[in-house]
Design a protein around this motif. Structure first.
Motif, PDB file in Angstrom:
ATOM      1  N   PRO A 341       1.162   1.374   7.997  1.00  0.00           N
ATOM      2  CA  PRO A 341       1.121   2.643   7.152  1.00  0.00           C
ATOM      3  C   PRO A 341      -0.002   3.541   7.129  1.00  0.00           C
ATOM      4  CG  PRO A 341       1.514   0.516   5.921  1.00  0.00           C
ATOM      5  CD  PRO A 341       1.037   0.262   7.576  1.00  0.00           C
ATOM      6  N   ILE A 342      -1.137   3.358   7.501  1.00  0.00           N
ATOM      7  CA  ILE A 342      -2.393   4.287   7.683  1.00  0.00           C
ATOM      8  C   ILE A 342      -1.893   5.227   8.793  1.00  0.00           C
ATOM      9  CG2 ILE A 342      -4.663   4.496   8.527  1.00  0.00           C
ATOM     10  CD1 ILE A 342      -5.254   1.503   7.211  1.00  0.00           C
ATOM     11  N   VAL A 343      -1.378   4.637  10.250  1.00  0.00           N
ATOM     12  CA  VAL A 343      -0.964   5.386  11.189  1.00  0.00           C
ATOM     13  C   VAL A 343       0.117   6.534  10.730  1.00  0.00           C
ATOM     14  CG1 VAL A 343      -0.121   5.707  13.605  1.00  0.00           C
ATOM     15  CG2 VAL A 343      -1.818   3.936  12.986  1.00  0.00           C
ATOM     16  N   LEU A 344       1.003   5.986  10.151  1.00  0.00           N
ATOM     17  CA  LEU A 344       2.291   6.784   9.610  1.00  0.00           C
ATOM     18  C   LEU A 344       1.745   7.805   8.630  1.00  0.00           C
ATOM     19  CD1 LEU A 344       5.071   7.290   9.264  1.00  0.00           C
ATOM     20  CD2 LEU A 344       5.276   5.693   7.184  1.00  0.00           C
ATOM     21  N   PHE A 345       0.954   7.690   7.890  1.00  0.00           N
ATOM     22  CA  PHE A 345       0.335   8.640   7.006  1.00  0.00           C
ATOM     23  C   PHE A 345      -0.392   9.925   7.539  1.00  0.00           C
ATOM     24  CE2 PHE A 345      -3.512  10.125   4.182  1.00  0.00           C
ATOM     25  CZ  PHE A 345      -2.759  10.692   3.364  1.00  0.00           C
ATOM     26  N   SER A 453       4.587  11.996   3.157  1.00  0.00           N
ATOM     27  CA  SER A 453       3.355  11.230   3.892  1.00  0.00           C
ATOM     28  C   SER A 453       3.147  10.242   2.684  1.00  0.00           C
ATOM     29  CB  SER A 453       2.400  12.078   4.554  1.00  0.00           C
ATOM     30  OG  SER A 453       1.703  12.643   3.484  1.00  0.00           O
ATOM     31  N   ILE A 454       3.099  10.637   1.410  1.00  0.00           N
ATOM     32  CA  ILE A 454       2.741   9.578   0.220  1.00  0.00           C
ATOM     33  C   ILE A 454       3.488   8.268   0.422  1.00  0.00           C
ATOM     34  CG2 ILE A 454       2.657   9.407  -2.297  1.00  0.00           C
ATOM     35  CD1 ILE A 454       2.588  12.397  -2.415  1.00  0.00           C
ATOM     36  N   SER A 455       4.479   8.343   1.147  1.00  0.00           N
ATOM     37  CA  SER A 455       5.475   7.046   1.220  1.00  0.00           C
ATOM     38  C   SER A 455       4.338   5.929   2.106  1.00  0.00           C
ATOM     39  CB  SER A 455       6.577   6.982   2.115  1.00  0.00           C
ATOM     40  OG  SER A 455       6.490   7.598   3.304  1.00  0.00           O
ATOM     41  N   GLY A 456       3.608   6.520   3.148  1.00  0.00           N
ATOM     42  CA  GLY A 456       2.835   5.446   3.916  1.00  0.00           C
ATOM     43  C   GLY A 456       1.857   5.237   2.911  1.00  0.00           C
ATOM     44  N   VAL A 457       0.785   5.533   2.001  1.00  0.00           N
ATOM     45  CA  VAL A 457       0.035   5.269   1.110  1.00  0.00           C
ATOM     46  C   VAL A 457       0.668   4.473   0.312  1.00  0.00           C
ATOM     47  CG1 VAL A 457      -1.527   5.861  -0.676  1.00  0.00           C
ATOM     48  CG2 VAL A 457      -1.235   7.593   0.954  1.00  0.00           C
ATOM     49  N   LEU A 458       1.864   4.509  -0.208  1.00  0.00           N
ATOM     50  CA  LEU A 458       2.382   3.434  -1.155  1.00  0.00           C
ATOM     51  C   LEU A 458       2.788   2.092  -0.262  1.00  0.00           C
ATOM     52  CD1 LEU A 458       5.052   5.662  -2.848  1.00  0.00           C
ATOM     53  CD2 LEU A 458       2.744   4.907  -3.821  1.00  0.00           C
ATOM     54  N   ALA A 459       3.253   2.405   0.820  1.00  0.00           N
ATOM     55  CA  ALA A 459       3.307   1.348   1.757  1.00  0.00           C
ATOM     56  C   ALA A 459       2.121   0.532   1.912  1.00  0.00           C
ATOM     57  CB  ALA A 459       4.191   1.709   3.138  1.00  0.00           C
ATOM     58  N   LEU A 460       1.125   1.225   2.303  1.00  0.00           N
ATOM     59  CA  LEU A 460      -0.527   0.508   2.380  1.00  0.00           C
ATOM     60  C   LEU A 460      -0.623  -0.473   0.988  1.00  0.00           C
ATOM     61  CD1 LEU A 460      -2.905   0.112   4.132  1.00  0.00           C
ATOM     62  CD2 LEU A 460      -3.734   2.240   3.219  1.00  0.00           C
ATOM     63  N   LEU A 461      -0.452   0.235   0.041  1.00  0.00           N
ATOM     64  CA  LEU A 461      -0.590  -0.278  -1.163  1.00  0.00           C
ATOM     65  C   LEU A 461       0.347  -1.478  -1.507  1.00  0.00           C
ATOM     66  CD1 LEU A 461      -1.126   2.712  -3.609  1.00  0.00           C
ATOM     67  CD2 LEU A 461      -3.052   1.118  -2.687  1.00  0.00           C
ATOM     68  N   THR A 462       1.431  -1.595  -0.947  1.00  0.00           N
ATOM     69  CA  THR A 462       2.044  -2.624  -0.885  1.00  0.00           C
ATOM     70  C   THR A 462       1.808  -3.920  -0.275  1.00  0.00           C
ATOM     71  OG1 THR A 462       4.099  -1.476  -1.715  1.00  0.00           O
ATOM     72  CG2 THR A 462       4.724  -3.319  -0.712  1.00  0.00           C
ATOM     73  N   VAL A 463       1.216  -3.401   1.165  1.00  0.00           N
ATOM     74  CA  VAL A 463       0.991  -4.507   2.130  1.00  0.00           C
ATOM     75  C   VAL A 463      -0.288  -5.119   1.868  1.00  0.00           C
ATOM     76  CG1 VAL A 463       2.381  -3.387   3.903  1.00  0.00           C
ATOM     77  CG2 VAL A 463      -0.020  -3.003   3.883  1.00  0.00           C
TER      78      VAL A 463
END
Length: 472
Positions: A341-345, A453-463
């Protein structure tokens, strides 16, 4: 994941050991057929419309295919008792072949839509079966390798799709793009009894979850259509309707005795639900790439075919990262899930600045940066995707295994519909149509990738909480 830490490391090569070669090729062919047909059809649609008309129905060729794709995956969960996975595989290949025949012979776009739905249903069976068969075909620990292999097939299909579509794009030759797949599908059906295990039915008996199926179809069709309407108000209304369908699905799954998803998939404090949610969020961000060809052609003076190959770098990055990390275990696997997710964001945020430029002379430096960032988006998904898939399979063994593997197809399909619709709302609201042109394109491109790109942050908060828990 303590149990997987002690398993032997299997790479992509392991799948092609003579013991598993036949099954690997058959299961991979099912995924490859679906992916290749998706991209070839997209590239052939202009030729089909010129030949048989039906421009107004063009959007539904994708919407119905995606809806049928999901329905095919669901059918594995609700198939009649005693029907083995191998029998479903044979049925799926023949249904796909029938869909190709219908499209190839279609005299009008209405018949094409029927054929696309049949194709999508067969493809949904085959793609879901690729994951369902993993526990029957391979030893424990090969989930990552198999999932990475399927992702690689998507990458290859993304590259081959525009090329194959170009071969059949003249006059009525587009029909042969469908006809040539029929003998391959029939051959797969004939070989299945020799190379695939039965895949015995281990499910618990339950009633048909009809309400959930209707909610899924309503959500998919609503969100898919939202990406194809012009008015922003209507887009937002359709997106809200799709979200309402998804919320209703979760509530219904929690309360019903007849479920499509594993029992813990809607308990958001459980690792299984968190793994599905992470997958959902990653795909939502990724689907903003649907506008890349338009931005490249409009603002960067890129020819259509070149633009198609540039956007294919997203799938290529996914495939490369998946193959690279397929054999990772333990702490390395956890880091792959975390850094994805960090790379995606980071890639999407930088892309918002790189692509939102007026570049009439196709400056190679700007285009190179765009290419690298698109590849980075794919890497962000591919780093941890196979490990998330493996986690889902590990957490849902026994009677609910079929539901878990069906959801591996269901969750990304729902996310793709939502992501495309959300991208459409953002792009149109930011000026893609009004004022349009270079100015509107630049504004739309910036806000599209800055916001998605916020979806990457949300995915990070999930994992993060997911990886803190032991999933043994």
């Amino acid at each position: 994941m303590s149990t997987t830490d002690q398993q032997p490391a299997y790479g992509i090569r392991s799948l092609f050991h003579r013991k598993w070669l036949g099954a690997t090729l058959l299961l991979g062919a099912g995924v490859g057929l679906e992916a290749l047909e998706f991209y070839v059809t997209a590239s052939l649609m202009p030729s089909m419309v010129r030949d048989i008309g039906g421009l107004g129905l063009l959007a539904w060729t994708t919407s119905l295919f995606v809806a049928a794709l999901v329905l095919g995956g669901v059918a594995i969960v609700i198939r009649p008792a005693g029907v083995t996975l191998r029998q479903v595989y044979v049925i799926g290949t023949l249904i796909f072949a029938l869909g190709c025949l219908i499209v190839g012979l279609a005299p009008s776009m209405v018949v094409v839509l029927i054929g696309r739905f049949v194709q999508g249903f067969g493809a949904g069976l085959l793609v879901t079966l690729a994951y369902s068969f993993i526990r029957f075909v391979y030893p424990e620990g090969m989930q990552n390798a198999a999932s990475a292999f399927y992702s690689a097939l998507w990458g290859v299909s993304t590259l081959l799709g525009p090329t194959l579509g170009g071969w059949f794009a003249h006059d009525s030759a587009w029909r042969w793009a469908f006809f040539i797949l029929i003998p391959l599908a029939v051959l797969m059906a004939l070989l299945a009894p020799y190379f695939l295990p039965p895949g015995e039915d281990e499910r618990e008996k339950q009633a048909l979850p009809g309400i959930q199926i209707l909610l899924i179809l309503a959500g998919i069709l609503t969100m898919s259509y939202a990406g194809n309407v012009e008015g922003t108000v209507m887009r937002i209304a359709l997106v809200m309707g799709g979200i309402a369908s998804l919320v209703a699905l979760v509530l219904c799954e929690r309360r019903s005795e007849s479920r499509l998803l594993p029992r813990l998939a809607t308990v958001f404090t459980h690792p299984l639900a968190q793994a599905y949610l992470a997958m959902f969020l990653l795909i939502i961000g990724l689907n903003s790439d649907i506008y890349i060809p338009y931005f490249l052609q409009t603002m960067h003076a890129t020819p259509p075919l070149v633009a198609g190959y540039i956007v294919a770098l997203v799938a290529t990055g996914w495939a490369v990262a998946g193959m690279w990390t397929a054999s990772w275990q333990g702490e390395r696997a956890r880091r792959a899930i975390l850094f994805g997710p960090i790379v995606l964001f980071a890639s999407m945020t930088c892309l918002a600045f790189a692509i939102s430029r007026d570049n009439p002379h196709a400056d190679i430096g700007i285009l190179t940066a765009v290419c690298i960032l698109l590849f980075g988006m794919g890497v962000g998904i591919g780093l941890g995707w196979a490990h998330l898939v493996s986690m889902v399979m590990t957490l849902s063994e026994g009677p609910e295994a079929d539901k878990a593997t069906a959801a591996i197809n269901l969750v990304p399909s729902l996310a793709a519909a939502f992501g495309s619709a959300i991208a459409g709302v953002i792009a149109n609201s930011a000026g893609l149509v009004t004022p349009g042109g270079i100015e509107g394109g630049m504004t739309a491109a910036f806000w599209l990738y800055a916001l998605t790109s916020i979806s990457g942050v949300l995915a990070l908060l999930t994992v993060v909480p997911l990886l803190r828990r032991k999933t043994s």
